[in-house]
Scaffold this motif. Structure first.
Motif, PDB file in Angstrom:
ATOM      1  N   GLN A 124       0.809  -1.217   0.000  1.00  0.00           N
ATOM      2  CA  GLN A 124       0.000   0.000   0.000  1.00  0.00           C
ATOM      3  C   GLN A 124       0.846   1.272   0.000  1.00  0.00           C
ATOM      4  N   LYS A 125       2.158   1.097   0.033  1.00  0.00           N
ATOM      5  CA  LYS A 125       3.115   2.209  -0.024  1.00  0.00           C
ATOM      6  C   LYS A 125       2.943   3.187   1.141  1.00  0.00           C
ATOM      7  N   ILE A 126       2.541   2.646   2.286  1.00  0.00           N
ATOM      8  CA  ILE A 126       2.425   3.449   3.498  1.00  0.00           C
ATOM      9  C   ILE A 126       3.831   3.810   3.967  1.00  0.00           C
ATOM     10  N   LYS A 127       4.054   5.072   4.302  1.00  0.00           N
ATOM     11  CA  LYS A 127       5.363   5.547   4.749  1.00  0.00           C
ATOM     12  C   LYS A 127       5.426   5.744   6.261  1.00  0.00           C
ATOM     13  N   GLU A 128       4.246   5.885   6.884  1.00  0.00           N
ATOM     14  CA  GLU A 128       4.190   6.034   8.337  1.00  0.00           C
ATOM     15  C   GLU A 128       2.994   5.253   8.866  1.00  0.00           C
ATOM     16  N   MET A 129       3.224   4.485   9.917  1.00  0.00           N
ATOM     17  CA  MET A 129       2.151   3.727  10.546  1.00  0.00           C
ATOM     18  C   MET A 129       1.913   4.302  11.929  1.00  0.00           C
ATOM     19  N   ARG A 130       0.649   4.492  12.233  1.00  0.00           N
ATOM     20  CA  ARG A 130       0.246   4.971  13.545  1.00  0.00           C
ATOM     21  C   ARG A 130      -0.704   3.964  14.181  1.00  0.00           C
ATOM     22  N   ALA A 131      -0.764   4.007  15.496  1.00  0.00           N
ATOM     23  CA  ALA A 131      -1.712   3.181  16.239  1.00  0.00           C
ATOM     24  C   ALA A 131      -2.014   3.908  17.536  1.00  0.00           C
ATOM     25  N   THR A 132      -3.211   3.698  18.046  1.00  0.00           N
ATOM     26  CA  THR A 132      -3.588   4.282  19.330  1.00  0.00           C
ATOM     27  C   THR A 132      -4.055   3.172  20.256  1.00  0.00           C
ATOM     28  N   MET A 149       7.294   0.547  17.127  1.00  0.00           N
ATOM     29  CA  MET A 149       6.596   1.828  17.190  1.00  0.00           C
ATOM     30  C   MET A 149       7.011   2.577  18.459  1.00  0.00           C
ATOM     31  N   LYS A 150       7.030   3.877  18.361  1.00  0.00           N
ATOM     32  CA  LYS A 150       7.414   4.742  19.482  1.00  0.00           C
ATOM     33  C   LYS A 150       6.216   5.570  19.933  1.00  0.00           C
ATOM     34  N   PHE A 160     -14.624   9.532  25.391  1.00  0.00           N
ATOM     35  CA  PHE A 160     -15.538   9.058  26.425  1.00  0.00           C
ATOM     36  C   PHE A 160     -16.079   7.717  25.961  1.00  0.00           C
ATOM     37  N   ILE A 161     -15.639   6.644  26.612  1.00  0.00           N
ATOM     38  CA  ILE A 161     -15.993   5.290  26.190  1.00  0.00           C
ATOM     39  C   ILE A 161     -16.545   4.518  27.379  1.00  0.00           C
ATOM     40  N   LYS A 162     -17.713   3.947  27.188  1.00  0.00           N
ATOM     41  CA  LYS A 162     -18.324   3.066  28.190  1.00  0.00           C
ATOM     42  C   LYS A 162     -18.361   3.698  29.580  1.00  0.00           C
ATOM     43  N   GLY A 163     -18.749   4.964  29.614  1.00  0.00           N
ATOM     44  CA  GLY A 163     -18.997   5.621  30.882  1.00  0.00           C
ATOM     45  C   GLY A 163     -17.815   6.314  31.532  1.00  0.00           C
ATOM     46  N   SER A 164     -16.648   6.323  30.870  1.00  0.00           N
ATOM     47  CA  SER A 164     -15.511   7.037  31.471  1.00  0.00           C
ATOM     48  C   SER A 164     -14.610   7.615  30.382  1.00  0.00           C
ATOM     49  N   TRP A 165     -13.815   8.600  30.797  1.00  0.00           N
ATOM     50  CA  TRP A 165     -12.885   9.231  29.877  1.00  0.00           C
ATOM     51  C   TRP A 165     -11.659   8.354  29.706  1.00  0.00           C
ATOM     52  N   ARG A 166     -11.162   8.321  28.491  1.00  0.00           N
ATOM     53  CA  ARG A 166      -9.980   7.533  28.158  1.00  0.00           C
ATOM     54  C   ARG A 166      -8.834   8.457  27.791  1.00  0.00           C
ATOM     55  N   ASP A 167      -7.670   8.190  28.372  1.00  0.00           N
ATOM     56  CA  ASP A 167      -6.430   8.809  27.916  1.00  0.00           C
ATOM     57  C   ASP A 167      -5.901   7.932  26.786  1.00  0.00           C
ATOM     58  N   THR A 168      -5.581   8.537  25.666  1.00  0.00           N
ATOM     59  CA  THR A 168      -5.126   7.796  24.496  1.00  0.00           C
ATOM     60  C   THR A 168      -3.633   7.963  24.302  1.00  0.00           C
ATOM     61  N   LEU A 169      -2.958   6.842  24.066  1.00  0.00           N
ATOM     62  CA  LEU A 169      -1.547   6.857  23.687  1.00  0.00           C
ATOM     63  C   LEU A 169      -1.474   6.740  22.175  1.00  0.00           C
ATOM     64  N   VAL A 170      -0.651   7.565  21.558  1.00  0.00           N
ATOM     65  CA  VAL A 170      -0.466   7.535  20.107  1.00  0.00           C
ATOM     66  C   VAL A 170       0.956   7.061  19.818  1.00  0.00           C
ATOM     67  N   PHE A 171       1.048   6.016  18.990  1.00  0.00           N
ATOM     68  CA  PHE A 171       2.337   5.440  18.597  1.00  0.00           C
ATOM     69  C   PHE A 171       2.537   5.656  17.107  1.00  0.00           C
ATOM     70  N   SER A 172       3.804   5.685  16.698  1.00  0.00           N
ATOM     71  CA  SER A 172       4.105   5.891  15.285  1.00  0.00           C
ATOM     72  C   SER A 172       5.460   5.279  14.941  1.00  0.00           C
ATOM     73  N   THR A 173       5.574   4.897  13.683  1.00  0.00           N
ATOM     74  CA  THR A 173       6.866   4.506  13.126  1.00  0.00           C
ATOM     75  C   THR A 173       6.869   4.883  11.642  1.00  0.00           C
ATOM     76  N   LYS A 174       8.044   5.205  11.144  1.00  0.00           N
ATOM     77  CA  LYS A 174       8.179   5.545   9.720  1.00  0.00           C
ATOM     78  C   LYS A 174       8.966   4.436   9.045  1.00  0.00           C
ATOM     79  N   PHE A 175       8.588   4.177   7.777  1.00  0.00           N
ATOM     80  CA  PHE A 175       9.274   3.119   7.012  1.00  0.00           C
ATOM     81  C   PHE A 175      10.269   3.736   6.070  1.00  0.00           C
TER      82      PHE A 175
END
Length: 175
Positions: A124-132, A149-150, A160-175
């Protein structure tokens, strides 16, 4: 655009979902622990059926920007989870994955993530992958780190998920 060839690892096959996958998909999608940290689930049978119907309908879309795949355990030929690549911007992909609870801690999550990342980069020629992930989801965090991933961002009170707030971590790596 359909995933033409299933992706194979030593233990797994990643392929398009099929109508016959319902029971296996519902097994993990209806599990409270599997869906604990995400917006959806646990699914009712109707919700799982709608999910599968949506996946089947999108498989031949020529403008497709996301691929949600069934993860099949070669040993049993059963669907044990799912994974997703979504193209969110040009050359940037977002990775996701789910796995039956009884298979956690056996390296399948990393195997799934690495396979999707390689396919995204090469096909798919993706140059950067992210995940949360939810900041409390230590297992998912370990999988992402194992895949190279870093952590690049913490988003406090992000969702706000299932009755509470969520802190989200964002990860990334470049190819």
């Amino acid at each position: 655009m359909k995933l033409e060839t299933p992706l194979n690892t030593e233990r797994l096959i990643l392929r398009e979902f099929e109508e016959s996958d319902f029971e296996d998909v519902h097994l993990y999608a209806s599990c409270e622990e599997v869906t604990k940290f995400v917006k959806w689930g646990p699914n009712s049978a109707v919700e799982t059926r709608v999910f599968l119907e949506n996946q089947l309908a999108r498989q031949n879309d020529s403008e497709r920007k996301d691929w949600e795949c069934a993860v099949v355990l070669k040993e049993t030929n059963k669907v044990i989870g799912g994974c997703k690549l979504k193209v969110v911007e040009k050359n940037i992909g977002l990775l996701g994955y789910f796995l039956q609870k009884n298979l956690w801690g056996q390296g399948y999550g990393s195997e799934i993530a690495k396979t999707m990342m390689n396919w995204a980069c090469n096909e798919q020629k993706i140059k950067e992958m992210r995940a949360t992930c939810d900041s409390r989801n230590t297992a998912s965090r370990r999988i992402l780190e194992k895949c190279g991933m870093k952590l690049v961002e913490l988003r406090p009170y992000d969702l706000f998920i299932k009755g509470s707030w969520r802190d989200t971590l964002v990860f990334s790596t470049k190819f």
